[in-house]
Write a protein that holds these residues in place. Structure first.
Motif, PDB file in Angstrom:
ATOM      1  N   GLU B  13      33.273  47.441  42.550  1.00  0.00           N
ATOM      2  CA  GLU B  13      34.627  47.902  42.879  1.00  0.00           C
ATOM      3  C   GLU B  13      34.997  47.415  44.279  1.00  0.00           C
ATOM      4  OE1 GLU B  13      35.403  52.077  42.247  1.00  0.00           O
ATOM      5  OE2 GLU B  13      37.141  52.046  43.587  1.00  0.00           O
ATOM      6  N   TRP B  14      36.087  46.679  44.380  1.00  0.00           N
ATOM      7  CA  TRP B  14      36.542  46.077  45.629  1.00  0.00           C
ATOM      8  C   TRP B  14      38.013  46.434  45.827  1.00  0.00           C
ATOM      9  CZ3 TRP B  14      33.169  42.246  48.059  1.00  0.00           C
ATOM     10  CH2 TRP B  14      31.962  42.057  47.385  1.00  0.00           C
ATOM     11  N   HIS B  15      38.389  46.675  47.079  1.00  0.00           N
ATOM     12  CA  HIS B  15      39.760  47.121  47.346  1.00  0.00           C
ATOM     13  C   HIS B  15      40.531  46.109  48.201  1.00  0.00           C
ATOM     14  CE1 HIS B  15      39.047  51.710  46.577  1.00  0.00           C
ATOM     15  NE2 HIS B  15      38.642  50.947  45.583  1.00  0.00           N
ATOM     16  N   ILE B  16      41.848  46.091  47.976  1.00  0.00           N
ATOM     17  CA  ILE B  16      42.775  45.383  48.867  1.00  0.00           C
ATOM     18  C   ILE B  16      43.495  46.479  49.655  1.00  0.00           C
ATOM     19  CG2 ILE B  16      44.756  43.857  49.047  1.00  0.00           C
ATOM     20  CD1 ILE B  16      44.030  42.781  46.234  1.00  0.00           C
ATOM     21  N   PRO B  17      43.215  46.612  50.945  1.00  0.00           N
ATOM     22  CA  PRO B  17      43.861  47.679  51.716  1.00  0.00           C
ATOM     23  C   PRO B  17      45.377  47.500  51.744  1.00  0.00           C
ATOM     24  CG  PRO B  17      42.054  46.669  52.946  1.00  0.00           C
ATOM     25  CD  PRO B  17      42.313  45.796  51.764  1.00  0.00           C
ATOM     26  N   MET B  18      46.068  48.612  51.953  1.00  0.00           N
ATOM     27  CA  MET B  18      47.542  48.577  52.032  1.00  0.00           C
ATOM     28  C   MET B  18      47.963  47.629  53.143  1.00  0.00           C
ATOM     29  SD  MET B  18      49.063  51.446  50.267  1.00  0.00           S
ATOM     30  CE  MET B  18      49.993  52.470  51.377  1.00  0.00           C
ATOM     31  N   GLY B  20      51.727  45.174  54.440  1.00  0.00           N
ATOM     32  CA  GLY B  20      53.092  44.768  54.151  1.00  0.00           C
ATOM     33  C   GLY B  20      53.841  45.825  53.361  1.00  0.00           C
ATOM     34  N   ALA B  21      54.458  45.399  52.249  1.00  0.00           N
ATOM     35  CA  ALA B  21      55.295  46.307  51.453  1.00  0.00           C
ATOM     36  C   ALA B  21      54.516  47.058  50.376  1.00  0.00           C
ATOM     37  CB  ALA B  21      56.426  45.506  50.808  1.00  0.00           C
ATOM     38  N   MET B  22      53.186  46.959  50.422  1.00  0.00           N
ATOM     39  CA  MET B  22      52.383  47.651  49.388  1.00  0.00           C
ATOM     40  C   MET B  22      52.580  49.165  49.490  1.00  0.00           C
ATOM     41  SD  MET B  22      48.794  45.487  49.567  1.00  0.00           S
ATOM     42  CE  MET B  22      47.909  46.362  48.274  1.00  0.00           C
ATOM     43  N   ARG B  23      52.783  49.800  48.346  1.00  0.00           N
ATOM     44  CA  ARG B  23      52.939  51.264  48.307  1.00  0.00           C
ATOM     45  C   ARG B  23      51.613  51.944  48.003  1.00  0.00           C
ATOM     46  NH1 ARG B  23      58.758  52.294  46.802  1.00  0.00           N
ATOM     47  NH2 ARG B  23      59.712  50.241  46.762  1.00  0.00           N
ATOM     48  N   VAL B  24      50.699  51.195  47.379  1.00  0.00           N
ATOM     49  CA  VAL B  24      49.368  51.696  47.031  1.00  0.00           C
ATOM     50  C   VAL B  24      48.374  50.553  47.295  1.00  0.00           C
ATOM     51  CG1 VAL B  24      50.148  53.333  45.243  1.00  0.00           C
ATOM     52  CG2 VAL B  24      49.680  50.949  44.626  1.00  0.00           C
ATOM     53  N   PRO B  25      47.092  50.836  47.400  1.00  0.00           N
ATOM     54  CA  PRO B  25      46.122  49.753  47.557  1.00  0.00           C
ATOM     55  C   PRO B  25      45.895  49.003  46.246  1.00  0.00           C
ATOM     56  CG  PRO B  25      45.004  51.878  47.498  1.00  0.00           C
ATOM     57  CD  PRO B  25      46.481  52.176  47.457  1.00  0.00           C
ATOM     58  N   GLY B  26      45.218  47.884  46.328  1.00  0.00           N
ATOM     59  CA  GLY B  26      44.764  47.165  45.134  1.00  0.00           C
ATOM     60  C   GLY B  26      43.312  47.512  44.877  1.00  0.00           C
ATOM     61  N   VAL B  27      42.945  47.613  43.617  1.00  0.00           N
ATOM     62  CA  VAL B  27      41.559  47.903  43.247  1.00  0.00           C
ATOM     63  C   VAL B  27      41.119  46.872  42.209  1.00  0.00           C
ATOM     64  CG1 VAL B  27      39.972  49.557  42.180  1.00  0.00           C
ATOM     65  CG2 VAL B  27      41.791  50.383  43.694  1.00  0.00           C
ATOM     66  N   LEU B  28      40.053  46.138  42.512  1.00  0.00           N
ATOM     67  CA  LEU B  28      39.538  45.130  41.586  1.00  0.00           C
ATOM     68  C   LEU B  28      38.141  45.546  41.142  1.00  0.00           C
ATOM     69  CD1 LEU B  28      41.172  43.543  44.097  1.00  0.00           C
ATOM     70  CD2 LEU B  28      40.811  41.646  42.534  1.00  0.00           C
ATOM     71  N   PHE B  29      37.959  45.618  39.826  1.00  0.00           N
ATOM     72  CA  PHE B  29      36.650  45.950  39.270  1.00  0.00           C
ATOM     73  C   PHE B  29      35.982  44.663  38.801  1.00  0.00           C
ATOM     74  CE2 PHE B  29      39.193  49.829  38.492  1.00  0.00           C
ATOM     75  CZ  PHE B  29      38.382  50.768  39.123  1.00  0.00           C
ATOM     76  N   ALA B  30      34.951  44.249  39.507  1.00  0.00           N
ATOM     77  CA  ALA B  30      34.214  43.033  39.127  1.00  0.00           C
ATOM     78  C   ALA B  30      33.050  42.872  40.084  1.00  0.00           C
ATOM     79  CB  ALA B  30      35.129  41.811  39.203  1.00  0.00           C
ATOM     80  N   ASP B  31      32.110  41.996  39.702  1.00  0.00           N
ATOM     81  CA  ASP B  31      31.050  41.689  40.655  1.00  0.00           C
ATOM     82  C   ASP B  31      31.508  40.525  41.532  1.00  0.00           C
ATOM     83  OD1 ASP B  31      30.532  39.240  39.328  1.00  0.00           O
ATOM     84  OD2 ASP B  31      29.127  40.202  37.968  1.00  0.00           O
ATOM     85  N   ALA B  32      30.704  40.234  42.561  1.00  0.00           N
ATOM     86  CA  ALA B  32      31.111  39.221  43.545  1.00  0.00           C
ATOM     87  C   ALA B  32      31.308  37.853  42.894  1.00  0.00           C
ATOM     88  CB  ALA B  32      30.068  39.144  44.653  1.00  0.00           C
ATOM     89  N   GLU B  33      30.461  37.515  41.915  1.00  0.00           N
ATOM     90  CA  GLU B  33      30.587  36.194  41.302  1.00  0.00           C
ATOM     91  C   GLU B  33      31.869  36.073  40.485  1.00  0.00           C
ATOM     92  OE1 GLU B  33      26.992  34.648  39.495  1.00  0.00           O
ATOM     93  OE2 GLU B  33      28.205  33.482  38.082  1.00  0.00           O
ATOM     94  N   LEU B  34      32.196  37.129  39.717  1.00  0.00           N
ATOM     95  CA  LEU B  34      33.451  37.096  38.951  1.00  0.00           C
ATOM     96  C   LEU B  34      34.651  37.013  39.904  1.00  0.00           C
ATOM     97  CD1 LEU B  34      32.721  39.781  36.195  1.00  0.00           C
ATOM     98  CD2 LEU B  34      33.137  37.343  35.785  1.00  0.00           C
ATOM     99  N   LEU B  35      34.602  37.782  40.988  1.00  0.00           N
ATOM    100  CA  LEU B  35      35.712  37.768  41.949  1.00  0.00           C
ATOM    101  C   LEU B  35      35.859  36.394  42.589  1.00  0.00           C
ATOM    102  CD1 LEU B  35      35.156  41.210  43.686  1.00  0.00           C
ATOM    103  CD2 LEU B  35      37.180  40.555  42.384  1.00  0.00           C
TER     104      LEU B  35
END
Lengths: 142, 476
Positions: B13-18, B20-35
């Motif tokens: 589980e990896w996040h994109i912190p808020m 700019g204009a983001m209202r919520v964070p991003g959440v990516l479910f994957a391992d490092a190689e897939l990402l």
């Protein structure tokens, strides 16, 4: 700028791009690129003639509307098209397109169609004037 | 994708912190190689979705995420109608309610193998596939209306299948709230001869062998044992869904300003849930869901006929039917409160956990079957929804392998005849009207489905139940 077409990369789908000395030429070349997603255009004869119209608020949306008009005719007539002509006029509310498609009914054994196109998207959608001509492109969903 | 732009929460589980204009964070479910293998566009699209009005909790990407249009494919986002939430045609996609239906056959793979060429031929002849194909059913205006309102229930009423099929279909085969009058005459015309057709591209009909059981309790509930033969159908709402998507995407772009929406990118075209356009899209999209459910129901009927000619002893029962391109009104817990949310899943599968009221009683103890389509040369998976998945991703999981190579590259790299021959040498039969289509769908053009499924399992989105390997595949 000579009239020509090409595909460009998109991970899941495919991009179609037309070049031409006029915006109409670029639209026609983009339509040929659309057919080439399915089949080599030179394999498609032209006994069938269909007229289409489209209108949109701007040139880029008009390109998507033009390609979607072709996709609709391909789907409902079960046909492929290889020759295109376009005329674009503008009025105060946007751009209007009148187009002619020439092609033939799909012959699966002969055409070996690779894939059905679902629609033209607004991804990488661009209609731009460059030195000596125009480029018209977008990603299509297959 | 550059992992330095992400915050690691755990291995999966990896996040994109808020920002700019983001209202919520991003959440990516994957391992490092897939990402690392994901296009940077996935990052941009997760961020873009996070900027939309009314989005709740986070903008999610599943382990098979790849560059889509507006929303990433493998994207999940929920919107609150009471907080100015929106509905997006791009967030559902052109192939509305594309999904997978898996049927048990009552036969083992060993029983089918000697007659597999006959069976593959029978399926290929019986189920129309590929560009230009038409179904045997022509829908006039009245029957079109009934199909768009009734979905798979309508199809069963017409004699295509049995009521038992509906009990193991999402929404019991009938999406409520469909509005056939919101579907244009052009969309209806595009569909009138396409019922019971498979389509093309990554759509397929596949005879598969259960080769691994990872969760014996869930597998028993799903009726799966090692060595069993099953049949899976992957397709959607055909021309009708494509036309609805095309028309509403355009309308949402053209009316965005009138709705007071400032979009970071017009690919993110959407409409307020409370607007007339938003309501019309929901009505049309639900009719599209019914079309997909009816389509897979009719194909089920045709597949039974094809089996009957070759294997009269086979009994094809629907294990489950689940869609992966939808927007559905669902009840979820958000910060301890119960909320009704419109959950978009674009190339993501609903994965409700044990005890959820929408999970059929037979599966209530183990969770909803989550059907993951792979490639014709690797594997597919059956997973089960989890309680954790409900908490961390609105009950969602991956939907397939996800492409790693474009069609353009695949066509250059492989020849269709060689792909068919190579798979044939491994005992996998391919039937397709187009060798070029087969080349573009070569198994090597996709990510490793086992790795995608392992990431879903390890992230807790859904848990592994059974691995299915292909025996015969009908490609459009």
């Amino acid at each position: 700028m000579p009239t020509r077409w090409e595909h460009f990369e998109h991970q899941a789908d495919i991009g179609v791009r037309g070049y031409g000395p006029t915006v109409e030429d670029a639209f026609e070349a983009a339509a040929t690129a659309l057919t080439a997603v399915i089949v080599a255009p030179e394999q498609v004869a032209t006994p069938l003639r269909v007229e289409v119209t489209a209108r949109s608020a701007d040139r880029e949306l008009l390109l998507a509307a033009w390609l979607n008009a072709i996709i609709f005719e391909m789907a409902t007539r079960r046909a492929l098209f290889s020759r295109f002509s376009v005329r674009i006029t503008a009025d105060g509310t946007g751009d209007r397109l009148y187009g002619v498609l020439e092609g033939e009914a799909v012959d699966v054994a002969r055409h070996q169609p690779a894939v059905e196109i679902k629609g033209a998207t607004y991804t990488a959608l661009k209609v731009v004037q460059v030195d000596g001509g125009w480029i018209a492109q977008c990603v299509v969903d297959v | 994708m550059d992992l330095n732009r992400l915050t690691r929460q755990s291995e999966f589980e990896w996040h994109i912190p808020m920002q700019g204009a983001m209202r919520v964070p991003g959440v990516l479910f994957a391992d490092a190689e897939l990402l690392a293998g994901m296009d940077d566009k996935v990052f941009e699209q997760v961020v873009g979705v996070a900027c939309l009005p009314g989005i709740v909790t986070a903008s999610y990407a599943m382990p098979d995420a790849h560059w889509g249009y507006g929303f990433p494919i493998g994207g999940v986002a929920a919107f609150d109608p009471d907080a100015g939430g929106v509905v997006s045609a791009g967030g559902v996609g052109f192939d509305i309610s594309c999904g997978v239906r898996t049927l048990t056959t009552g036969m083992t793979a060993s029983q089918l193998r000697p007659i597999l060429p006959k069976l593959a031929e029978s399926l290929f002849r019986t189920v129309p596939a590929g560009l230009g194909s038409t179904g045997r059913l022509h829908l006039n205006a009245d029957r079109m209306e009934a199909m768009l309102s009734g979905g798979a229930s309508w199809a069963v009423g017409e004699g295509y299948g049995t009521p038992a099929d509906l009990a193991h279909t999402e929404e019991h085969g009938h999406m409520h709230g469909a509005d056939p009058s919101a579907v244009s005459p052009q969309a209806k015309r595009r569909q009138q001869d396409e019922m019971g057709t498979l389509g093309s591209g990554n759509h397929y009909l596949e005879v598969q062998e259960v080769t691994e059981i990872a969760d014996p309790e869930a597998a028993a509930a799903f009726g799966l044992r090692v060595g069993d033969a099953v049949l899976s159908i992957h397709c959607g709402s055909r021309g009708l869904g494509h036309q609805i998507g095309t028309e509403f995407l355009k309308a949402m772009v053209e009316q965005a300003a009138a709705h007071g929406l400032t979009l970071p990118d017009r690919e993110l075209a959407c409409a307020p849930l409370a607007s007339e356009l938003g309501r019309r899209y929901l009505g049309a999209m639900r009719a599209g869901i019914n079309c997909a459910l009816a389509n897979r129901q009719i194909i089920t009927h045709l597949a039974r006929q094809a089996f009957m000619h070759v294997v009269p002893d086979a009994v094809l029962n629907v294990l489950y039917d689940v869609s992966h391109n939808t927007c559905k009104l669902e009840t979820h817990a958000v910060n301890g409160k119960t909320k009704k949310l419109f959950v978009h899943r674009k190339g993501a599968t609903r994965a409700f956990g044990p005890g959820h009221p929408d999970v059929p009683p037979a599966f209530s103890a183990v969770g909803q079957p989550v059907l993951i389509g792979g490639t014709m040369g690797t594997a597919s998976w059956v997973l089960a929804g989890t309680g954790r998945g409900m908490e961390v991703a609105f009950g969602s999981a991956c939907h397939g392998a996800g492409r790693t190579m474009s069609r353009h590259q695949a066509k250059k790299k492989w020849q269709g005849r060689k792909v068919v021959d190579d798979l044939g040498a491994r005992g996998i039969l391919i039937r397709s009207p187009s060798l070029r289509g087969v080349a573009e769908e070569a198994p090597g053009a996709y990510k490793n489905v086992d790795r995608v499924v392992a990431a879903s399992h390890n992230a807790g989105l859904a848990r592994k139940v059974a691995r299915l390997t292909p025996m015969a595949c009908i490609k459009g």
